[in-house]
Design an enzyme around this catalytic site. Sequence first.
Site, PDB file in Angstrom:
ATOM      1  N   ILE A   1       3.425  -2.732  -3.885  1.00 37.99           N
ATOM      2  CA  ILE A   1       2.693  -3.645  -3.020  1.00 37.99           C
ATOM      3  C   ILE A   1       1.650  -4.421  -3.805  1.00 37.99           C
ATOM      4  O   ILE A   1       1.430  -5.620  -3.562  1.00 37.99           O
ATOM      5  CB  ILE A   1       2.072  -2.828  -1.865  1.00 37.99           C
ATOM      6  CG1 ILE A   1       3.196  -2.304  -0.949  1.00 37.99           C
ATOM      7  CG2 ILE A   1       1.064  -3.639  -1.075  1.00 37.99           C
ATOM      8  CD1 ILE A   1       2.819  -1.105  -0.128  1.00 37.99           C
ATOM      9  N   ASP A   2       1.024  -3.780  -4.764  1.00 36.06           N
ATOM     10  CA  ASP A   2      -0.015  -4.421  -5.567  1.00 36.06           C
ATOM     11  C   ASP A   2       0.563  -5.558  -6.402  1.00 36.06           C
ATOM     12  O   ASP A   2       0.036  -6.676  -6.416  1.00 36.06           O
ATOM     13  CB  ASP A   2      -0.668  -3.377  -6.470  1.00 36.06           C
ATOM     14  CG  ASP A   2      -2.139  -3.651  -6.718  1.00 36.06           C
ATOM     15  OD1 ASP A   2      -2.699  -4.580  -6.098  1.00 36.06           O
ATOM     16  OD2 ASP A   2      -2.750  -2.926  -7.529  1.00 36.06           O
ATOM     17  N   ASP A   3       1.641  -5.263  -7.133  1.00 32.04           N
ATOM     18  CA  ASP A   3       2.276  -6.316  -7.925  1.00 32.04           C
ATOM     19  C   ASP A   3       2.733  -7.469  -7.044  1.00 32.04           C
ATOM     20  O   ASP A   3       2.591  -8.639  -7.422  1.00 32.04           O
ATOM     21  CB  ASP A   3       3.479  -5.747  -8.683  1.00 32.04           C
ATOM     22  CG  ASP A   3       3.078  -5.212 -10.044  1.00 32.04           C
ATOM     23  OD1 ASP A   3       3.036  -6.001 -10.997  1.00 32.04           O
ATOM     24  OD2 ASP A   3       2.808  -4.009 -10.145  1.00 32.04           O
TER      25      ASP A   3
END
Length: 668
Positions: free
Chosen positions: A403-405
């Site tokens: 999710i961060d990427d």
Amino acid sequence: MTATTDGSTGAPAPEATAATTAPAGATPDAAGARAAAGRAIQRATEFLLARQDERGWWKGDLDTNVTMDAEDLLLRQFLGIRDRAVTDAAALFIRGEQREDGAWATFYGGPGDLSATVEAYVALRLAGDEPDAPHMARASAWVRERGGIAASRVFTRIWLALFGWWKWDDLPELPPELIYFPKWMPLNIYDFGCWARQTIVPLTIVSAKRPVRPAPFPLDELHTDPRNPNPRRPLAPVASWDGAFQRLDQLMHGYRKVALKPLRKAAMNTAARWIIERQENDGCWGGIQPPAVYSVIALHLLGYDLDHPVLRAGLESLDRFAVWREDGARMIEACQSPVWDTCLATIALADAGLPADHPALVKAAGWMLDEQIDRPGDWSVRRPRLEPGGWAFEFHNDNYPDIDDTAEVVLALRRVNHPDRPRLEKAIERGVRWNLGMQSKNGAWGAFDVDNTSPFPNRLPFCDFGEVIDPPSADVTAHVVEMLAVEGRTRDPRTRRGIQWLLAEQEANGAWFGRWGVNYVYGTGSVVPALVAAGLPKTHPAIRRAVAWLESVQNEDGGWGEDLRSYRYEDWKGHGVSTASQTGWALLALLAAGERDSKAAERGVAFLADTQTEDGTWDEPYFTGTGFPWDFSINYHLYRQVFPLTALGRYVNGEPFTDRAAAPAEGS
């Protein structure tokens, strides 16, 4: 770092007129800071452009600790493929990391770590270092003083059990029948974070097989009492969680004696199919070293020959994790971070003033578009109807986009004028939709899975190697909220829930905990820009408390630093030697909060300008990345470049996307 260029390094540096021409009313100090920032931007931009791969990506080295190198040698010893050249190169690296007291740490400047020291010592014994050599004698004495092998972590003792240096009976039991636990049942494999899940499934096979290879030497010197290497310890009270799970482990040891052989064999074969189905195109598993190592061992124990395509590809992938240094030393990366590094580098260059249609940015965007994942992975177990569309961290990791990427890639793509606009818009739409679909029920976001918050996995005696679940975190949630704000979704109820969760997570001192970066400086540097982008006024009490905290922990030299010990000790929160990356994070928060002309911001900019090296980078031996808080730390070599450049760029050019007026956020 990859030193290949794309031919664009001779392009003009970003315009720095804002840095050299102070606005009306600016103080002499402010004018000087902007001039220094402009010069630093030009050098840093040239440095970063020169290190872009011709295919469009960036990737810095990823330092962790010597257990990666030690376990690589132990794997080769176990498989019978250890050679002299690799052994000598690995030993050269391991020796170079030893502390004066004989121990090895898990991060630069950190205290000695028992398990890392045991594994490093054994690796050097494999390399031929004699136990009475001064550096080895110091290491073994340090180990004995801290309880010997018996006090080391479970994973270390598993490696030793592979050679008979530890008894399998004295290790926690991990039955392969775990693979059959239904998804609603506690301790099913999907209750574990993806990194733990990928490691535990192959280890159930290893635990069931209990292999022992001939030990090339004894390790009596690492025991406090070689005659009694594992002295019995009393169990925790039965009414406690620890006591309950210790007794559960006793039951599992009993079950091993009565387990039905056909069921056990079927479970191991099912686990093997699970492993093989998750092997990536490059031969690795999850793009990280630990699952790959244990998957190779597990499949080999089930009869897969080393020449089998699955194992051959797995071993070749591990070789690609090796970084050969100029002095001949060989360091093993636990992981590789090209997608993460590329989106952060793109953001840094764009915010520093590189034109949106610059060839380097267009090429980076094209590479990122090619990396979008269009098939389901383990995440779809909890979200079976959600359409794929995320990005992973590594070159190859289609099973585990994160999710961060995905949030940061969308923010990077929005900064680029890519010639295929319809393709870019479609990719962004899919990425946004996937991230929204991965929101946990509390309104926040974890890294890889939805609602991965079971309290039970961390209680297992087996799981003493770091974080094994993936609960929502402030830094990931902040990046998603920032991305949603840029996409004009501030009024979306899901965005509002994320904002409310972030506001509730602020600590009393004004900071936010940093799960994936060290630590409160990272959390605060992530959250403040997100809340402001989402429409929170800069006068909001949460923003003012964050600013006050950052000002209170600024170092005398004008920079910010935070040691990894802040994950364990209150006194370390926000404190440590100033680093370029952490100073960049603090500045990103201050600038978003409207503190561009503050004394704290000017001092931070001056620190970055003064400490930049002549070639345009910064020296940063300190670890500012987090794998597992305290237990596994990372030095991303590109952090020292991208975050200072991003902060300096925003100091000179202002906040990005200022033309996108954010609607007032709920709670403002």
